[in-house]
Scaffold this motif. Sequence first.
Motif, mmCIF file in Angstrom:
data_model
loop_
_atom_site.group_PDB
_atom_site.id
_atom_site.type_symbol
_atom_site.label_atom_id
_atom_site.label_comp_id
_atom_site.label_asym_id
_atom_site.label_seq_id
_atom_site.Cartn_x
_atom_site.Cartn_y
_atom_site.Cartn_z
ATOM 1 N N ASP A 32 -18.515 -70.712 -2.985
ATOM 2 C CA ASP A 32 -19.161 -71.758 -2.196
ATOM 3 C C ASP A 32 -20.500 -71.252 -1.647
ATOM 4 O O ASP A 32 -21.524 -71.940 -1.734
ATOM 5 N N ASN A 33 -20.504 -70.043 -1.116
ATOM 6 C CA ASN A 33 -21.720 -69.442 -0.583
ATOM 7 C C ASN A 33 -22.753 -69.216 -1.690
ATOM 8 O O ASN A 33 -23.944 -69.495 -1.525
ATOM 9 N N ASP A 36 -24.292 -72.536 -2.653
ATOM 10 C CA ASP A 36 -25.225 -72.969 -1.598
ATOM 11 C C ASP A 36 -26.548 -72.217 -1.704
ATOM 12 O O ASP A 36 -27.627 -72.818 -1.626
ATOM 13 N N LYS A 37 -26.468 -70.902 -1.869
ATOM 14 C CA LYS A 37 -27.689 -70.083 -1.958
ATOM 15 C C LYS A 37 -28.492 -70.435 -3.205
ATOM 16 O O LYS A 37 -29.718 -70.487 -3.158
ATOM 17 N N GLN A 40 -30.371 -73.623 -2.566
ATOM 18 C CA GLN A 40 -31.482 -73.370 -1.640
ATOM 19 C C GLN A 40 -32.638 -72.648 -2.341
ATOM 20 O O GLN A 40 -33.807 -72.995 -2.156
ATOM 21 N N LYS A 134 -24.728 -79.157 -5.814
ATOM 22 C CA LYS A 134 -23.645 -78.230 -5.475
ATOM 23 C C LYS A 134 -22.382 -78.618 -6.239
ATOM 24 O O LYS A 134 -21.689 -77.752 -6.783
#
Length: 187
Positions: A32-33, A36-37, A40, A134
Amino acid sequence: DFKDLYTNFNTTEEELEVFFKNLTDLQMKYQDNFVDKRVQITERISDAEWANIVTISQEAYQKKLNKLEKKKQKDKDAFSKTRKSISEIADQKSQDAVTAQLNSFSENVAAFESSMKNVNVLENDLLVKKSNSKEELLTLYQEMNEIRQKGFKNLIDFHSAVKSSLEQEQGEEILSAFYKDISLAPM
């Protein structure tokens, strides 16, 4: 530590299940992280920069594939140490039970490798495309996570088959050989 837990003949199924559940929870947070990164970062870089990242990733992945192929050619059976240890089991029924679980695990590794072949920067357009949501990126992980769960179950089943079929000393020898094999397996 996984090695100590897994190679211990007295480890229970419940202890292995808790270990793998915790590992899965960490993996899901990481995924998940990571997604997200990535979203971004891709919003902040130029198309040319993204193209450079993809090119470098493709080259690195190709090198990894070449290395794995050389290893496969060198060692046709990723579980040779385990099979050698199993062949030393005197009782044929026990030998067959442990071999069946090893074969099941080996088939799961092959399925995982097959699914992973589709999730790379050489063959998957979603990974190459700069602007993904995502949700699109998380779908990539779904199949891998399902296969990973089957692999965890196979690891538990193999451990249980060894425990139920053998005495402690021989069981620990096989679990140690198996651990060495899975530590070297191309997963």
